[in-house]
Design a protein around this motif. Structure first.
Motif, PDB file in Angstrom:
ATOM      1  N   GLU A 364      44.709  34.277  41.165  1.00 14.73           N
ATOM      2  CA  GLU A 364      45.318  33.653  42.116  1.00 14.73           C
ATOM      3  C   GLU A 364      44.688  33.252  43.237  1.00 14.73           C
ATOM      4  O   GLU A 364      44.815  32.369  43.780  1.00 14.73           O
ATOM      5  N   SER A 367      42.475  30.418  42.684  1.00 10.64           N
ATOM      6  CA  SER A 367      43.188  29.292  42.397  1.00 10.64           C
ATOM      7  C   SER A 367      43.446  28.900  43.740  1.00 10.64           C
ATOM      8  O   SER A 367      43.407  27.685  44.244  1.00 10.64           O
ATOM      9  N   THR A 368      44.140  29.646  44.799  1.00 14.75           N
ATOM     10  CA  THR A 368      44.497  29.478  46.100  1.00 14.75           C
ATOM     11  C   THR A 368      43.328  29.014  46.804  1.00 14.75           C
ATOM     12  O   THR A 368      43.318  27.946  47.542  1.00 14.75           O
ATOM     13  N   HIS A 371      42.262  25.727  46.202  1.00 14.35           N
ATOM     14  CA  HIS A 371      43.132  24.620  46.732  1.00 14.35           C
ATOM     15  C   HIS A 371      42.930  24.572  48.038  1.00 14.35           C
ATOM     16  O   HIS A 371      42.996  23.317  48.529  1.00 14.35           O
ATOM     17  N   ARG A 374      39.928  22.402  48.436  1.00 15.03           N
ATOM     18  CA  ARG A 374      40.009  21.210  48.534  1.00 15.03           C
ATOM     19  C   ARG A 374      40.940  20.370  49.237  1.00 15.03           C
ATOM     20  O   ARG A 374      40.651  19.112  49.532  1.00 15.03           O
ATOM     21  N   THR A 375      42.074  20.900  49.888  1.00 12.29           N
ATOM     22  CA  THR A 375      42.880  20.315  50.813  1.00 12.29           C
ATOM     23  C   THR A 375      42.120  19.532  51.997  1.00 12.29           C
ATOM     24  O   THR A 375      42.067  18.391  52.220  1.00 12.29           O
ATOM     25  N   VAL A 414      32.923  19.750  45.650  1.00 15.23           N
ATOM     26  CA  VAL A 414      33.974  19.593  44.723  1.00 15.23           C
ATOM     27  C   VAL A 414      33.467  20.117  43.345  1.00 15.23           C
ATOM     28  O   VAL A 414      34.309  20.528  42.552  1.00 15.23           O
ATOM     29  N   ASN A 418      35.223  23.032  41.186  1.00 16.32           N
ATOM     30  CA  ASN A 418      35.675  22.635  39.971  1.00 16.32           C
ATOM     31  C   ASN A 418      34.960  23.910  38.894  1.00 16.32           C
ATOM     32  O   ASN A 418      35.531  24.339  37.939  1.00 16.32           O
ATOM     33  N   ASP A 422      36.600  26.429  36.469  1.00 17.16           N
ATOM     34  CA  ASP A 422      36.419  26.651  34.954  1.00 17.16           C
ATOM     35  C   ASP A 422      35.727  27.709  34.549  1.00 17.16           C
ATOM     36  O   ASP A 422      36.412  28.240  33.398  1.00 17.16           O
ATOM     37  N   LYS A 425      38.443  30.515  34.724  1.00 22.21           N
ATOM     38  CA  LYS A 425      39.541  30.223  33.495  1.00 22.21           C
ATOM     39  C   LYS A 425      38.796  30.664  32.184  1.00 22.21           C
ATOM     40  O   LYS A 425      39.219  31.356  31.364  1.00 22.21           O
TER      41      LYS A 425
END
Lengths: 720, 122
Positions: A364, A367-368, A371, A374-375, A414, A418, A422, A425
């Motif tokens: 989490e 992922s957060t 994000h 990326r924003t 970026v 990514n 990856d 995950k």
């Protein structure tokens, strides 16, 4: 845990007691022989002594008889009274008996002389008595007076004395021999007794020492045992010892704490009671039976399983099984050819509820964070993109250069985000894989087409070596493309301008190998074992010079491993490096799937988007595979087993309903998920019919779950 | 014919850049709003030809906004494309199941954003 008792004698004790036994036996035999010999000698001596005494008595008696003869003869010669002849007559009668007795015991030569003298004496006495009886007393007296009778009597006495001396000498010799034999016997008995006593003391000493050593060893064993027991009982991790058939033989309090069962409740029960070993197989197989089927490959490796508490609830745990060897016992059994009765396994069970929670939080968090990164990057990249694209008017050359630098680094950031995502995950096992046959020819042409623009910026050419088609692999198209993109961009980056990166395909046993060869400087020896590591770059300056993230090859390896393949590399003598990706070949479009332990669901559907959303909805509950046509579905069913098939009716090469009879024969659960209104008879032939436009994805996943549960219940019910 | 594009994002900078990017195409008319609630209101009044919807927004996220748009008669048929920093392009297929026409990953290339939107309109 029980302390092992030290039983039996030590080798040293056995030696001491053995020597004592042998010496005792030999000594006892010698003593018995000597004593019996001594006894027989003593008896012989006693007989000899008695015989000597008898001889002396007989000799005296003989002498006495001759004296009686003499007295009778003289009395009659002097008085002429016949009464004086009585002793003479008695002695003469007795003589024969007396000689007879002596003949048996005294040497014949000695007795011969004595008998001769006796006969001469008797003859002389008879001669004088005959004369006297005839009235010639004077003639008789003169015959006596000549001294012959006295001389004969003296000779007789002398001979008797000689015999007596000889008997005495013999008696002395025998006594001395008997005394010597007795002394020897006493010496031998004493020596043997001393030796036996010494050996007894030695054996007792050795035994006492061994007993002391044994006591110390026992104390050490007890201490060690108590220590091990304490470790076992106080370990935070649960420990279960099970036999080969999966029966619980022992456990520690941590297991009681984790499961709520007591030791008594679990003793001699199947390990499946607390470890959800094979939920997909309806728990028909025990953990260890499964282990045996898997050729011991799980031994020593941690496996994540579900553990069951007494109240029926579950918790995630990590189980590591190791084979417990009892060494000597098993070796002896193996030598005797007996089946090993002591085969025991130790399962260490670790509650990983917290770890799973941490993993979830980490996931989490990553992922957060990605994000959140990326924003702002979207704003930065967007602004720079607009500036560079001239949206706000033409920039000066210097400004364009600076904006370009900012954009390049933005893109790198970026890519890094990514790649981190990856990697996260892949490591968490949450990257979905849409495994299906991929034809390498068109796939590699597309990979080269996609990466060509980037290679061109480095003035490097990409070239696909011709190879024999068809060459089909079983892979996730997008993920394999990601692998090729990483390898091709790496190869382009590390090749000098003007060179060509070559891609070649070769066949291996049940695999296809894709090789990507760069024309760079090769990989230094000290870096070779870190090539596939995370953030691995031969020179940290590479990260900046080449603009990589250092995660590319690590991601390549993770993806290829998950596709059931392998990666490797070599540095050919003529320069550069070749990276190899070996992917399982798809025979007839499909290849065998590795056993992954989750229920298998085959989705027969021609629309890739539908496959993707169903897969997304199923998350990681099932191992989803896809077939895009009847032909692919039949090939998939031929090479792998499935628990449930989700069937679309409208397929490019026919209706999915055609598959139903063969699926029924294999007892595979069928759910029709189709856009067409299904024929009414279909509903009686399959477990469920769902129409895409009406049923939700949740309903589909729920149907699959219910079907699997029903299969499990049936499996449990059928299980012996 | 000029197409109307509604860009919904809680980040004002991104909204500004997105609108600027979309306006590079003279055939697109772009408008933005900062939340799902506002998007529902603007969509009903302005009736855009396409809505670009951020996924992670406070109060009402993108998927919820999409579901609400589908419940309203006048907005039910408007194509929606998610613009998200949450997922990469290769993993974005799950969003399609929610009824979206497509997914544009962030950061997007401002010089080709309009072109991508045009593809969905076609």
């Amino acid at each position: 845990m029980k302390t092992r008792r030290v039983r039996g004698l030590s080798r040293r004790e056995k030696r001491a007691w053995g020597a004592l036994l042998v010496v005792s036996a030999i000594g006892s035999a010698a003593v018995v022989w000597l004593v019996s010999h001594q006894l027989s000698q003593s008896q012989e001596l006693a007989r000899a002594v008695a015989s000597s005494h008898q001889v002396r008595l007989e000799l005296r008696s003989l002498l006495s008889l001759h004296q009686d003869l003499e007295i009778g003869q003289r009395g009659f010669l002097l008085t002429g009274e016949p009464a004086f002849l009585a002793p003479y007559t008695d002695a003469r009668r007795e003589l024969e008996h007396a000689f007879g007795r002596l003949d048996q015991t005294v040497a014949p030569e000695k007795m011969a002389k004595l008998a001769t003298i006796s006969r001469d004496k008797l003859a002389f006495s008879d001669q004088t008595l005959t004369l006297a009886k005839a009235g010639q007393r004077e003639a008789a007296s003169s015959l006596v007076a000549n001294g012959r009778g006295r001389r004969l009597m003296d000779d007789f006495r002398t001979t008797i004395a000689t015999i007596e001396r000889s008997e005495n000498t013999l008696l002395e010799e025998r006594s001395e021999a008997a005394a010597a034999a007795f002394s020897f016997t006493r010496l031998v008995v004493l020596t043997v007794s001393l030796v036996m006593a010494a050996l007894l003391i030695l054996a007792i000493g050795v035994t006492a020492r061994a007993a002391s050593a044994r006591a110390q060893a026992t104390a050490r064993y007890r201490k060690l045992s108590a220590r091990q027991e304490a470790i076992f009982r106080n370990a935070h991790d649960g420990m279960i010892t099970v036999n080969k058939s999966g029966t619980i033989e022992g456990l520690n309090p941590a297991i009681e704490r984790m499961t709520g069962y007591t030791e008594v409740e679990l003793a001699r029960r199947d390990v499946g009671l607390i470890l959800e070993v094979a939920p997909d197989q309806g728990r028909r197989e025990t953990f260890l039976r499964r282990l045996a089927q898997q050729s011991q490959e799980k031994i020593g490796k941690a496996q994540e399983l579900q553990a069951r508490r007494k109240d029926g609830s579950f918790f995630p745990c990590e189980v590591t099984v190791s084979h417990v060897s009892f060494g000597e016992t098993e070796r002896r059994e193996a030598v005797r050819g007996e089946p090993s009765t002591s085969e025991t396994y130790l399962a260490v069970v670790r509650d990983i509820t917290d770890r799973e929670e941490v993993d979830r939080m980490k996931s989490e968090f990553v992922s957060t964070v990605s994000h959140e990164l990326r924003t702002p990057l979207t704003s930065i990249a967007g602004s720079l993109g607009l500036l560079a694209g001239g949206a706000t008017g033409q920039l000066s050359e210097q400004a364009q250069r600076l904006v370009q630098i900012a954009r390049t680094n933005c893109e790198r950031l970026v890519r890094l985000i990514n790649d981190i995502l990856d990697m996260e995950k892949l490591e968490a096992g949450s990257m979905a894989m849409n495994i299906r046959p991929v034809e390498l020819g068109p796939f590699l042409e597309e990979a080269i087409r996609q990466n060509h623009p980037y290679a061109q910026t480095l003035s490097v050419d990409l070239h696909l070596e011709p190879f024999v088609h068809p060459a089909s692999v079983y892979a996730d198209y997008d993920r394999l493309m990601q692998v090729m993109t990483n390898l091709l961009s790496n190869a382009a980056k590390f090749s000098p301008a003007g060179q060509t990166v070559e891609v070649a395909v070769t066949a291996l046993d049940r695999r296809w190998r894709v090789g990507v060869r760069d024309r760079g400087a090769g990989i230094s020896e000290d870096f070779q074992n870190r090539v596939f590591g995370k953030f691995a770059q031969a020179d940290s300056a590479d990260t900046r010079l080449k603009g990589g993230t250092g995660l590319g090859l690590s991601i390549v390896r993770e993806i290829v491993t998950r596709l059931g393949g392998a990666v490797s590399f070599e540095s050919p003598p003529d320069g550069g490096t070749i990276f190899y990706v070996d992917i399982p070949a798809a025979e007839d479009g499909v290849c065998h799937l590795p056993n992954i332990g989750r229920p298998r669901v085959l989705h027969v559907e021609d629309d890739p988007d539908v496959i993707a959303i169903v897969r997304a909805a199923a998350k990681t509950s099932f191992a989803m595979s896809a077939a895009h046509s009847l032909h692919e579905a039949r090939a998939a069913l031929k090479h792998a087993s499935y628990d449930v098939v989700i069937l679309d009716c409208g397929l490019p090469d026919g209706s999915g309903a055609e598959l139903i009879p063969e699926l029924r024969r294999s007892n595979i659960g069928i759910i029709v998920f189709t856009a067409q209104d299904a024929q009414p008879e279909l509903e009686n032939m399959v477990e469920a019919v769902l129409i895409k436009s009406r049923a939700s994805l949740e309903a589909l996943v729920s149907e699959v779950r219910e079907l699997l549960e029903a299969q499990n219940c049936k499996g449990r019910g059928d299980a012996p | 014919m000029i197409a109307r594009v509604l860009y919904v994002d809680d980040e004002p900078d991104i909204r500004e850049i997105a609108v600027l990017s979309l306006q590079l195409d003279p055939d697109l008319e772009a408008k933005s709003c900062s939340s799902g609630v506002e998007a529902l209101k603007v969509a009903q009044e302005w009736l855009p030809d396409i809505i670009l919807l951020d996924v992670m927004m406070p109060h009402m996220d993108g998927p919820t906004t999409l579901a609400r748009l589908r419940e309203i008669a006048v907005t039910r048929a408007i194509p929606v494309v998610f613009v998200t920093a949450r997922a990469q392009a290769s993993e974005s297929k799950g969003f399609l199941g929610l009824g979206a026409q497509g997914v544009i990953p962030k950061p997007f290339n401002p010089m080709v954003l309009a072109g991508e939107v045009r593809k969905f309109l076609a």
